[in-house]
Design a protein around this motif. Structure first.
Motif, PDB file in Angstrom:
ATOM      1  N   LEU A   1      44.128  45.039  36.512  1.00  0.00           N
ATOM      2  CA  LEU A   1      43.009  45.864  36.094  1.00  0.00           C
ATOM      3  C   LEU A   1      41.770  45.025  35.843  1.00  0.00           C
ATOM      4  N   PHE A   2      41.872  44.076  34.926  1.00  0.00           N
ATOM      5  CA  PHE A   2      40.723  43.232  34.644  1.00  0.00           C
ATOM      6  C   PHE A   2      41.123  41.776  34.743  1.00  0.00           C
TER       7      PHE A   2
ATOM      8  N   CYS B   1      42.501  51.302  45.634  1.00  0.00           N
ATOM      9  CA  CYS B   1      42.399  50.398  44.475  1.00  0.00           C
ATOM     10  C   CYS B   1      40.951  50.298  44.005  1.00  0.00           C
TER      11      CYS B   1
ATOM     12  N   ASN C   1      39.790  48.540  41.677  1.00  0.00           N
ATOM     13  CA  ASN C   1      39.459  47.141  41.425  1.00  0.00           C
ATOM     14  C   ASN C   1      38.940  46.468  42.697  1.00  0.00           C
TER      15      ASN C   1
ATOM     16  N   GLY D   1      41.436  39.204  41.190  1.00  0.00           N
ATOM     17  CA  GLY D   1      40.933  40.140  40.197  1.00  0.00           C
ATOM     18  C   GLY D   1      39.423  40.284  40.282  1.00  0.00           C
ATOM     19  N   GLU D   2      38.861  40.876  39.259  1.00  0.00           N
ATOM     20  CA  GLU D   2      37.426  41.120  39.190  1.00  0.00           C
ATOM     21  C   GLU D   2      36.753  40.073  38.310  1.00  0.00           C
TER      22      GLU D   2
ATOM     23  N   THR E   1      43.471  55.521  37.370  1.00  0.00           N
ATOM     24  CA  THR E   1      42.876  54.289  36.868  1.00  0.00           C
ATOM     25  C   THR E   1      41.561  54.637  36.171  1.00  0.00           C
TER      26      THR E   1
END
Length: 365
Positions: free
Chosen positions: A5-6, A64, A66, A153-154, A353
């Motif tokens: 997620l993050f 997704c 993300n 990830g982000e 999400t």
């Protein structure tokens, strides 16, 4: 495989927790005869044919959020650095079964207007070769074919862009990036961004493993139709339901009403600025699902781009393709309840999400 997620990870020579391929390792070659999007009549590239270029291989999935939130950065890098020797190759690995169908990926590729070609990794050949475990993940490969950086990830975009600039200049002092300053980025989580509920899976394969599961006492029954009685129980990071649903690995599919005659429904409680739902259908024609927020039609101020109203004033999502749908936008900081009530059988609900205030600026397509 669990979606981050993050999660933010820029790997160095030390151990990388999410991908075994490390900087200074040789990058694996593309598979033979893969399915491509976006070649536009050009010959399919190979890693060998791109030698001498800096290559960014980006693994993504069109369901997704993300991944979707990284697209503005990837597009920006391609625009700024392509003429200086940067090539971006997307690799689409689907999380859900329908997201591995080439026709569905092609439609998503066109919808997001990606300017660089993408391999549709139907058999997970690239996914396994690069030891990927989550989306999104990008591998930066230098002009000699060696991995220079891994970014999963982000976030950390300015750091990754700096690595792109370093790779472009290595052995090429003529490359001028003096007019391409890197803009500092803001946070993607923290007190100023607000809270967001973790991802919620609905299908039996992952709902208990990575989220809070189902609130109903009937529980999961693999590949069977279950009549769920209404329940007042709520579970954190999970969902509640009523009526008849087919339990599938990736989704719950609406079958009909409960024994008492009520329509089938499925709901969640959440916090977050935005809500996204991965929805599909088993029917040939588009199907509608009524969506309520706290028992009422979703206020105009909080409607995502895929929400509209029907003749009766209900807020509705029309499922025209298996994809991620934008349900809630500009939400306040409170806790709310969403309920999805299909108008007919064949609605498939896969996952939910959420986004916070710092993650709103992305391609809502």
């Amino acid at each position: 495989m669990k979606r981050m997620l993050f999660g933010i990870l820029s790997c160095t020579a030390s151990v990388c927790a999410f991908a075994e391929l490390q900087p200074r390792m040789g990058a694996p070659e593309f598979p033979k005869n893969p399915i491509w999007c976006g070649l536009q009549g050009q010959q399919a590239p190979t890693l060998k044919s791109l030698r001498g270029k800096v290559i960014l291989i980006d693994f993504w999935d069109y369901t997704c959020i993300n991944c979707v939130r990284t697209f503005p950065h990837l597009k920006g890098w391609y625009e700024r650095y392509h003429a200086l020797g940067l090539e971006i190759i997307g690799v689409h690995k689907g999380e859900f079964g329908f997201a591995s169908v080439p026709e569905n990926v092609q439609l998503a590729y066109e919808r997001f207007q990606l300017p660089y070609p993408t391999i549709i990794d139907v058999k997970d050949v690239m996914w396994r070769a690069y030891d990927c475990t989550a989306w999104p993940v990008s591998f930066l490969i230098d002009r000699h074919g060696y991995i220079q950086e891994v970014h999963q990830g982000e976030g950390s975009y300015s750091r990754f862009e700096k690595e792109i600039q370093v790779a472009l200049k290595q052995g090429h002092p003529e490359v001028d990036i003096s007019r391409l300053p890197i803009t500092a980025e803001g946070p993607i989580s923290g007190p100023d961004c607000g809270l967001a509920t973790p991802e919620i899976y609905v299908g039996y394969a992952r709902a208990n493993l990575w989220s809070g599961g189902i609130a109903n006492k009937e529980g999961f029954h693999r590949n069977k139709v279950v009549a769920y009685a209404p329940t007042a129980r709520r579970v954190p990071k999970g969902f509640f339901t009523e009526g008849r649903w087919l339990n599938e690995a990736d989704a719950f599919e609406s079958v009909g009403g409960s024994e008492q005659g009520e329509a089938a429904s499925l709901g969640i409680t959440y916090r977050g600025r935005e809500v996204y739902a991965v929805l599909g259908r088993s029917s040939k024609e588009p199907v509608d699902v009524v969506v309520t927020r706290d028992g009422q039609a979703i206020p105009v101020s909080a409607r995502g781009k895929d929400v509209h109203t029907d003749a009766g004033g209900n807020t509705v999502i029309t499922i025209d393709a298996p994809r991620m749908y934008y349900v809630i936008a500009r939400e306040d900081s409170g806790t709310h309840e969403l309920k999805f009530t299909p108008k007919s059988a064949g609605v498939q609900i896969c996952s939910f999400t959420f986004g916070n205030r710092c993650l709103e600026d992305c391609d809502h397509k």
